[in-house]
Scaffold this active site. Structure first.
Site, PDB file in Angstrom:
ATOM      1  N   THR A   1       0.861  -1.178   0.000  1.00  0.00           N
ATOM      2  CA  THR A   1       0.000   0.000   0.000  1.00  0.00           C
ATOM      3  C   THR A   1       0.896   1.226   0.000  1.00  0.00           C
ATOM      4  O   THR A   1       1.485   1.569   1.018  1.00  0.00           O
ATOM      5  CB  THR A   1      -0.909   0.005   1.243  1.00  0.00           C
ATOM      6  OG1 THR A   1      -1.730  -1.166   1.202  1.00  0.00           O
ATOM      7  CG2 THR A   1      -1.796   1.223   1.276  1.00  0.00           C
TER       8      THR A   1
ATOM      9  N   LYS B   1      -7.378   0.555  -3.093  1.00  0.00           N
ATOM     10  CA  LYS B   1      -6.960   0.075  -1.790  1.00  0.00           C
ATOM     11  C   LYS B   1      -7.101   1.164  -0.730  1.00  0.00           C
ATOM     12  O   LYS B   1      -7.610   0.921   0.364  1.00  0.00           O
ATOM     13  CB  LYS B   1      -5.503  -0.411  -1.848  1.00  0.00           C
ATOM     14  CG  LYS B   1      -4.895  -0.790  -0.499  1.00  0.00           C
ATOM     15  CD  LYS B   1      -5.540  -2.013   0.127  1.00  0.00           C
ATOM     16  CE  LYS B   1      -5.123  -2.227   1.580  1.00  0.00           C
ATOM     17  NZ  LYS B   1      -3.755  -2.706   1.748  1.00  0.00           N
TER      18      LYS B   1
ATOM     19  N   LYS C   1      -1.351   6.412   8.642  1.00  0.00           N
ATOM     20  CA  LYS C   1      -0.590   6.483   7.389  1.00  0.00           C
ATOM     21  C   LYS C   1      -1.527   6.315   6.188  1.00  0.00           C
ATOM     22  O   LYS C   1      -1.468   7.085   5.221  1.00  0.00           O
ATOM     23  CB  LYS C   1       0.489   5.382   7.369  1.00  0.00           C
ATOM     24  CG  LYS C   1       1.451   5.470   6.194  1.00  0.00           C
ATOM     25  CD  LYS C   1       2.149   4.139   5.922  1.00  0.00           C
ATOM     26  CE  LYS C   1       1.231   3.194   5.142  1.00  0.00           C
ATOM     27  NZ  LYS C   1       1.877   1.981   4.631  1.00  0.00           N
TER      28      LYS C   1
END
Lengths: 290, 290, 290, 290
Positions: free
Chosen positions: B92, B168, B237
């Site tokens: 990711t 995602k 994050k």
């Protein structure tokens, strides 16, 4: 059982039909009598005043909001109700009013049960509502046969009636937040040329199964906001009630604040009667793409 | 197939194990070599440099974040990679870096596929990951056997690699928002003496089935935030990456902004290593009840 | 002039004293009569009922909030008031109630002027209030001598009384937002070891002169939230009224939503009676530094 | 003094002109040399490389942002700079980069002073800038004569250079929040038919004097967003830097999050080059009135 029923909108009407099917005797009253007449054919006895409905073994009410309820169910009505009557309020009302009603009933020897339902009119018609009930256990026991006639499951979640309202408002807050988030995700994906439809396929077959993400997400993917399953205007009402219930116990709900702002924006653009999936349109407009 | 694999954390290690089981030949490299040694027993060939892994039919990488990736996969590495090699990045990362990588690979005659996965280490170990792939169709075709060895389903959602990263990030944004909302609902319910456990029973058996509401909701109900399935620090994050991806296409994400603020508050109170269900604690603290 | 005055809190008491000094004859009424007695020494005539105050050339009222106002000024009171009387409401009330009052007065041949004031008790005592008046021009003309006795400046901003309430609420919203922002800035600076005092010196001598930034900023710099000049609890009331006034015209106020959440958080931690500069403490707590 | 100056945009050009007027000898460098030539007529010596400017008693830089700065001021440049040189960076850059620069200079025996300025080009031309300086006191002492030539006041606020950047970002955050709030208030007032102009008259003559409320408020009242005094695009950059500086010390800034979302919305509608008072247009659009 011999019961009364007050408030014959889409939801109330479907409930009465199922109560009659289950063999209960139902006196019905509605502000506009046409709706009551329609149920007469199915066996309901139409009465002329709320007071006539407020008698027998129990009375159920399903009125639109706090104001509608207060117009019908006032001190005079409660004063003349027979002692020991169980009043089951199935509407989504404010926590503050639920507390007031609980007290007013208790003072007059009446039982007050809050039993808001989860499910839309089609679910009500199928007698598959989820019922969230709170109040004195013995009062709920007495009306359980009625719940069995209209719902598939009754959750008992507390002795204080207003706790059922809090739970209903929390559930609708979760729902509204999921829709707002779907709208924002759709705007993000659209900006990068990714199809919302593909995204929904991925998440609904994995982390987010169930009717909410597929249903409201689908409406956003198709930009189809009518006919409304749950109107933006009513969604705003429920978010407002959730915020008020939270403020009463000094609890900030920052996501609810965001959803409230977005729903107000929908209304400002004339979309209050659209399904509240129209939050997808709000998110797209902010991104300059609607 | 003859492949390389770079980045042997919990997720990467589990993937390599499954690739070996499926009969593939895997050269592995990790910054700290201990993790590579552990896989040698299962048949992996440990190599000394990323360049040795970056060869064969394909190379898969699973590095922690943009910075970790850039430290390993730089211009020099790509310059020496064999033309036609397919590099599948399963991490990711930011949309901006995905775009840069796609361009850098194309300029050197390399194929770049973005294939981030949905699922945590236990899902990876069971070879049941959901893979979201984007890139040139023929490149994805070539590595499909690898995806079949580690996941249960591959979604192909676009020709531009970064589109998989956008999807995602959108999914993780949905996840984080659901957890924040659960936390806020929990604070509201708690203020009125309603049990979060009861609320979860109601919503997970109806409108919100699936692992997210039951799992993270359960952690909030039990105020149990360790061990972390998904750390608050890493959740922050991902929300940050979603906000950046949205800003790149001028799209506000107000709920993501709220979640970011709440996660920062969790970190400020020393809870960054807790599961990001610790958002429930943040909401309770704001309400003076934590 | 021969006037009545209803509501003798800190603000109302100071106004009456100045009206007496200017030579007007004032009949005063208060829910708790002690406050009225104190003004008798200064020449006020204490009356026993609101109806006795609601007579003469004009009546001014300064009641705490919508509920307090509605308890005193009801249909019966207005029914018995002399036709042509000017009622000047100087309190900060909701826009919705202001609209209702305007209609109720007009129906009975009474004049209704909304004239909320800017300024705290010390400013009221000095007869330096800023008065924001709205209503029929001729009605305002008649009471202008009264405004001149209590304020330094009267702004006339519209023919509809509620417009004055909107303006007052907008001003208090600006104020609350400035304080929230000062609180957040203070938390940011504190995190980097920069003194809030230095920051205030810089901005108040340049871009942000005036009492708000220096005053509330100074309280935040010193973490001194008592005694309260403007209580957090009352600040929350005004922000809530601003949000309601905005919702009535379908206008989102996202910063007001944030300020509302922060003030609720202050109340949740027992700081409702502190000055609303306590928003600085809320911001510091979120950052783990309070 | 014998100084260098790098970065000759509107702000930098005005500063150099004033430095020359004050009798200093200035070597100037700019990426596009035309701007340097214009200053040659006023006595500046145009140099061909940044390294030639990076010499003498001190060098001042005023580059657009982090990226522009890093393109010019890199390790090689610092490596060849004369030991003991004072570099004064007057640009608004990120706190993270300021920390990095401070370290890089110290490692090479160079002095680094951060001295961002408050004031726009017209203020710079009048030599009336407000300078916020941080760094070693002796280094600031050495360049104080330069500050005196370009500004009316120097605030020394700490020994760590990045503290000056934090303060500048906090000031710009306050500014952006005030403008957002003005925009929201304007939408609220407009919905009720109250003139923004009247509102500004009231607040700027009382609680909110000074240039910010009058200036940006006036632009919102007139819906006049060009020419831009401070572009929305640059306002967004500064809010982003404030959020990053706050996140670095785990501090949520919820109002900054709201302002960021609103500025992104402005950019999405093509208004990035407008003055950031265009936040008034964003607020009006949300309310369906723009």
């Amino acid at each position: 059982m011999d019961i009364g029923f007050i408030g014959l909108g889409e939801m109330g009407g479907a409930m009465v039909a199922n109560l009659l099917k289950a063999g209960h005797s139902v006196r019905v009253w509605n502000r506009t009598p046409e709706k009551a007449q329609a149920l007469a054919a199915a066996g309901a006895r139409v009465v002329a005043t709320p007071a006539e409905a407020f008698a027998g073994d129990a009375v159920l009410s399903m009125l639109a909001d706090d104001t509608a309820l207060r117009t019908v169910i006032d001190a005079a009505l409660l004063e003349h109700a027979p002692r020991g009557l169980v009043h089951v309020n199935m509407a989504t009302i404010s926590v503050a009013l639920a507390e007031t009603l609980a007290r007013e009933h208790a003072e007059r020897g009446l039982h007050y049960v809050a039993a808001p339902v989860l499910g839309r009119p089609d679910v009500a018609a199928a007698a598959k509502l989820t019922i969230v009930a709170a109040g004195a256990a013995e009062a709920i026991d007495r009306v359980q046969p009625l719940f069995d006639a209209i719902g598939q499951k009754t959750w008992r979640i507390g002795a204080l009636p207003q706790q059922a309202n809090v739970m209903k408002l929390a559930a609708n807050f979760m729902l509204a937040s999921a829709v707002e988030t779907l709208g924002e995700a759709s705007a993000l994906l659209g900006g990068h040329g990714v199809a919302m439809r593909d995204f929904l396929d991925v998440i609904t077959s994995g982390i987010f199964p169930g009717p909410v993400y597929a249903g409201y997400g689908g409406m956003i993917a198709e930009e189809r906001y009518e006919p409304a399953l749950f109107k933006a205007r009513l969604g705003l009402k429920d978010v407002r009630l959730a915020l008020a219930a939270a403020e009463a116990v000094s609890t900030p709900l920052p996501v609810a604040s965001v959803v409230r702002d977005s729903l107000i924006e929908a209304l400002a653009h004339g979309d209050g009667e659209c399904d509240f999936a129209v939050l997808g349109k709000v998110a797209a407009r902010r991104a300059g793409r609607a």
